[in-house]
Write a protein that holds these residues in place. Structure first.
Motif, PDB file in Angstrom:
ATOM      1  N   VAL A   1     -42.149  -1.956 -40.853  1.00  0.00           N
ATOM      2  CA  VAL A   1     -43.395  -2.471 -40.268  1.00  0.00           C
ATOM      3  C   VAL A   1     -43.512  -3.948 -40.583  1.00  0.00           C
ATOM      4  N   LEU A   2     -43.709  -4.743 -39.555  1.00  0.00           N
ATOM      5  CA  LEU A   2     -43.931  -6.172 -39.723  1.00  0.00           C
ATOM      6  C   LEU A   2     -45.424  -6.422 -39.879  1.00  0.00           C
ATOM      7  N   THR A   3     -45.824  -6.916 -41.060  1.00  0.00           N
ATOM      8  CA  THR A   3     -47.205  -7.341 -41.273  1.00  0.00           C
ATOM      9  C   THR A   3     -47.240  -8.852 -41.138  1.00  0.00           C
ATOM     10  N   THR A   4     -48.020  -9.346 -40.198  1.00  0.00           N
ATOM     11  CA  THR A   4     -48.008 -10.770 -39.915  1.00  0.00           C
ATOM     12  C   THR A   4     -49.420 -11.341 -39.839  1.00  0.00           C
ATOM     13  N   THR A   5     -49.557 -12.569 -40.348  1.00  0.00           N
ATOM     14  CA  THR A   5     -50.832 -13.278 -40.256  1.00  0.00           C
ATOM     15  C   THR A   5     -50.760 -14.407 -39.237  1.00  0.00           C
ATOM     16  N   GLY A   6     -49.589 -14.574 -38.610  1.00  0.00           N
ATOM     17  CA  GLY A   6     -49.400 -15.683 -37.681  1.00  0.00           C
ATOM     18  C   GLY A   6     -49.068 -15.216 -36.282  1.00  0.00           C
ATOM     19  N   ASN A   7     -48.485 -16.137 -35.498  1.00  0.00           N
ATOM     20  CA  ASN A   7     -48.124 -15.861 -34.111  1.00  0.00           C
ATOM     21  C   ASN A   7     -46.725 -15.263 -34.028  1.00  0.00           C
ATOM     22  N   ILE A   8     -46.465 -14.593 -32.920  1.00  0.00           N
ATOM     23  CA  ILE A   8     -45.116 -14.137 -32.591  1.00  0.00           C
ATOM     24  C   ILE A   8     -44.696 -14.852 -31.317  1.00  0.00           C
ATOM     25  N   VAL A   9     -43.666 -15.689 -31.421  1.00  0.00           N
ATOM     26  CA  VAL A   9     -43.133 -16.411 -30.266  1.00  0.00           C
ATOM     27  C   VAL A   9     -41.753 -15.837 -29.987  1.00  0.00           C
ATOM     28  N   ASN A  10     -41.649 -15.080 -28.913  1.00  0.00           N
ATOM     29  CA  ASN A  10     -40.430 -14.334 -28.636  1.00  0.00           C
ATOM     30  C   ASN A  10     -39.726 -14.903 -27.410  1.00  0.00           C
ATOM     31  N   ALA A  11     -38.662 -15.658 -27.664  1.00  0.00           N
ATOM     32  CA  ALA A  11     -37.824 -16.152 -26.571  1.00  0.00           C
ATOM     33  C   ALA A  11     -36.523 -15.370 -26.483  1.00  0.00           C
ATOM     34  N   GLY A  12     -36.300 -14.455 -27.426  1.00  0.00           N
ATOM     35  CA  GLY A  12     -35.089 -13.645 -27.452  1.00  0.00           C
ATOM     36  C   GLY A  12     -35.411 -12.192 -27.206  1.00  0.00           C
ATOM     37  N   THR A  13     -35.139 -11.347 -28.218  1.00  0.00           N
ATOM     38  CA  THR A  13     -35.408  -9.911 -28.107  1.00  0.00           C
ATOM     39  C   THR A  13     -36.116  -9.420 -29.360  1.00  0.00           C
ATOM     40  N   PHE A  14     -37.231  -8.747 -29.166  1.00  0.00           N
ATOM     41  CA  PHE A  14     -37.957  -8.100 -30.262  1.00  0.00           C
ATOM     42  C   PHE A  14     -37.763  -6.604 -30.089  1.00  0.00           C
ATOM     43  N   ASN A  15     -37.077  -5.974 -31.040  1.00  0.00           N
ATOM     44  CA  ASN A  15     -36.814  -4.541 -30.946  1.00  0.00           C
ATOM     45  C   ASN A  15     -37.716  -3.782 -31.907  1.00  0.00           C
ATOM     46  N   GLY A  16     -38.771  -3.224 -31.353  1.00  0.00           N
ATOM     47  CA  GLY A  16     -39.690  -2.392 -32.120  1.00  0.00           C
ATOM     48  C   GLY A  16     -39.751  -0.983 -31.567  1.00  0.00           C
ATOM     49  N   ASP A  17     -38.646  -0.557 -30.922  1.00  0.00           N
ATOM     50  CA  ASP A  17     -38.648   0.740 -30.241  1.00  0.00           C
ATOM     51  C   ASP A  17     -37.440   1.591 -30.618  1.00  0.00           C
ATOM     52  N   ALA A  18     -36.825   1.307 -31.748  1.00  0.00           N
ATOM     53  CA  ALA A  18     -35.638   2.066 -32.145  1.00  0.00           C
ATOM     54  C   ALA A  18     -35.951   3.220 -33.084  1.00  0.00           C
ATOM     55  N   ASN A  19     -37.106   3.177 -33.731  1.00  0.00           N
ATOM     56  CA  ASN A  19     -37.441   4.145 -34.768  1.00  0.00           C
ATOM     57  C   ASN A  19     -38.931   4.464 -34.683  1.00  0.00           C
ATOM     58  N   ALA A  20     -39.288   5.707 -34.957  1.00  0.00           N
ATOM     59  CA  ALA A  20     -40.693   6.125 -34.876  1.00  0.00           C
ATOM     60  C   ALA A  20     -41.585   5.368 -35.837  1.00  0.00           C
ATOM     61  N   LEU A  21     -41.005   4.776 -36.889  1.00  0.00           N
ATOM     62  CA  LEU A  21     -41.790   4.047 -37.882  1.00  0.00           C
ATOM     63  C   LEU A  21     -41.951   2.568 -37.541  1.00  0.00           C
ATOM     64  N   ASP A  22     -41.231   2.078 -36.540  1.00  0.00           N
ATOM     65  CA  ASP A  22     -41.335   0.670 -36.158  1.00  0.00           C
ATOM     66  C   ASP A  22     -42.785   0.308 -35.855  1.00  0.00           C
ATOM     67  N   GLY A  23     -43.238  -0.852 -36.347  1.00  0.00           N
ATOM     68  CA  GLY A  23     -44.618  -1.223 -36.069  1.00  0.00           C
ATOM     69  C   GLY A  23     -44.939  -2.663 -36.415  1.00  0.00           C
ATOM     70  N   ILE A  24     -46.069  -3.104 -35.902  1.00  0.00           N
ATOM     71  CA  ILE A  24     -46.617  -4.428 -36.197  1.00  0.00           C
ATOM     72  C   ILE A  24     -48.041  -4.253 -36.696  1.00  0.00           C
ATOM     73  N   ILE A  25     -48.361  -4.907 -37.808  1.00  0.00           N
ATOM     74  CA  ILE A  25     -49.736  -4.987 -38.300  1.00  0.00           C
ATOM     75  C   ILE A  25     -50.189  -6.428 -38.136  1.00  0.00           C
ATOM     76  N   PHE A  26     -51.212  -6.629 -37.308  1.00  0.00           N
ATOM     77  CA  PHE A  26     -51.810  -7.942 -37.146  1.00  0.00           C
ATOM     78  C   PHE A  26     -52.921  -8.076 -38.180  1.00  0.00           C
ATOM     79  N   ASN A  27     -52.692  -8.973 -39.147  1.00  0.00           N
ATOM     80  CA  ASN A  27     -53.548  -9.029 -40.332  1.00  0.00           C
ATOM     81  C   ASN A  27     -54.061 -10.449 -40.572  1.00  0.00           C
ATOM     82  N   GLY A  28     -54.283 -11.200 -39.488  1.00  0.00           N
ATOM     83  CA  GLY A  28     -54.624 -12.602 -39.621  1.00  0.00           C
ATOM     84  C   GLY A  28     -56.094 -12.868 -39.867  1.00  0.00           C
ATOM     85  N   SER A  29     -56.366 -14.080 -40.364  1.00  0.00           N
ATOM     86  CA  SER A  29     -57.743 -14.549 -40.523  1.00  0.00           C
ATOM     87  C   SER A  29     -58.100 -15.558 -39.435  1.00  0.00           C
TER      88      SER A  29
END
Length: 211
Positions: free
Chosen positions: A22-50
């Protein structure tokens, strides 16, 4: 945990793979390539910014999907998370605090059968500031409403569809939950609090009701 921006450069070799993490991030995600968050049931993003977080870039999300997304933002800017890229969530959507929206009409889809036949949506203090597309055909979608902080009644919103047969709707908020639309559920579980309906915004139980 990423305390800052995540930038994925362009090119087929430039991939960011969650690999069951799980990626916990407080910033931006700038994706010009490939973001693979679909290979595993546990894959995830937590948006935790202020501050507002933006998901952007001309890159791709594998299968246009992320398995799990959690919103836990204290940003005062609306939306708290600005989706400038289109993708879906298939396994779990947790709306704890803040809003998910889009400023460029990107499409957010709830459900993807090819990734998961079961979807869990949990909402307390967070919400969607956009109208998603629902792809719930043959997907068992279970919805749970819990207490926000501070405690308050929660009114359902665009996170839950109408005219779709859902799995279990669980009410677990002592301050109650108010329906903003009519819903069909296989099981209604009233764990805590009152579910408030109206003449038009009703909950039709097509299976069982549980206290």
């Amino acid at each position: 945990t990423r305390n800052g921006n995540l930038t994925i450069n362009s090119g087929v070799a430039n991939q960011f793979q969650l690999n069951g993490k799980v990626l916990t991030t407080t910033g931006n995600i700038v994706n010009a390539g490939t973001f693979n968050g679909d290979a595993n049931a546990l894959d995830g993003i937590i948006f935790n910014g202020s501050t507002q977080q933006i998901v952007s870039g001309a890159g791709t999300f594998t299968n246009d999907n992320v398995r799990n997304i959690t919103l836990n933002s204290t940003a005062v800017t609306t939306p708290s998370v600005d989706l400038q890229s289109s993708f879906s969530v298939s396994n779990g959507l947790t709306l704890t605090k803040g809003t998910i929206g889009t400023t460029n009409a990107s499409v957010f889809t709830i459900g993807r059968l090819a990734s998961s036949s079961t979807l869990t949506v949990t909402r307390s203090g967070g919400s969607l500031g956009l109208t998603p597309i629902f792809a719930l055909g043959s997907v068992t979608a279970n919805y749970t409403y819990t207490a926000p902080t501070p405690a308050a009644n929660v009114t359902t919103g665009s996170e839950i569809p109408s005219a779709t047969n859902l799995g279990t709707l669980t009410i677990n908020n002592t301050s109650g939950v108010t329906l903003d639309k009519a819903v069909n559920v296989t099981t209604l579980a009233l764990s805590s609090g009152v579910l408030t309906t109206s003449a038009t915004n009703i909950a039709t139980v097509i299976g069982s009701a549980a206290n």
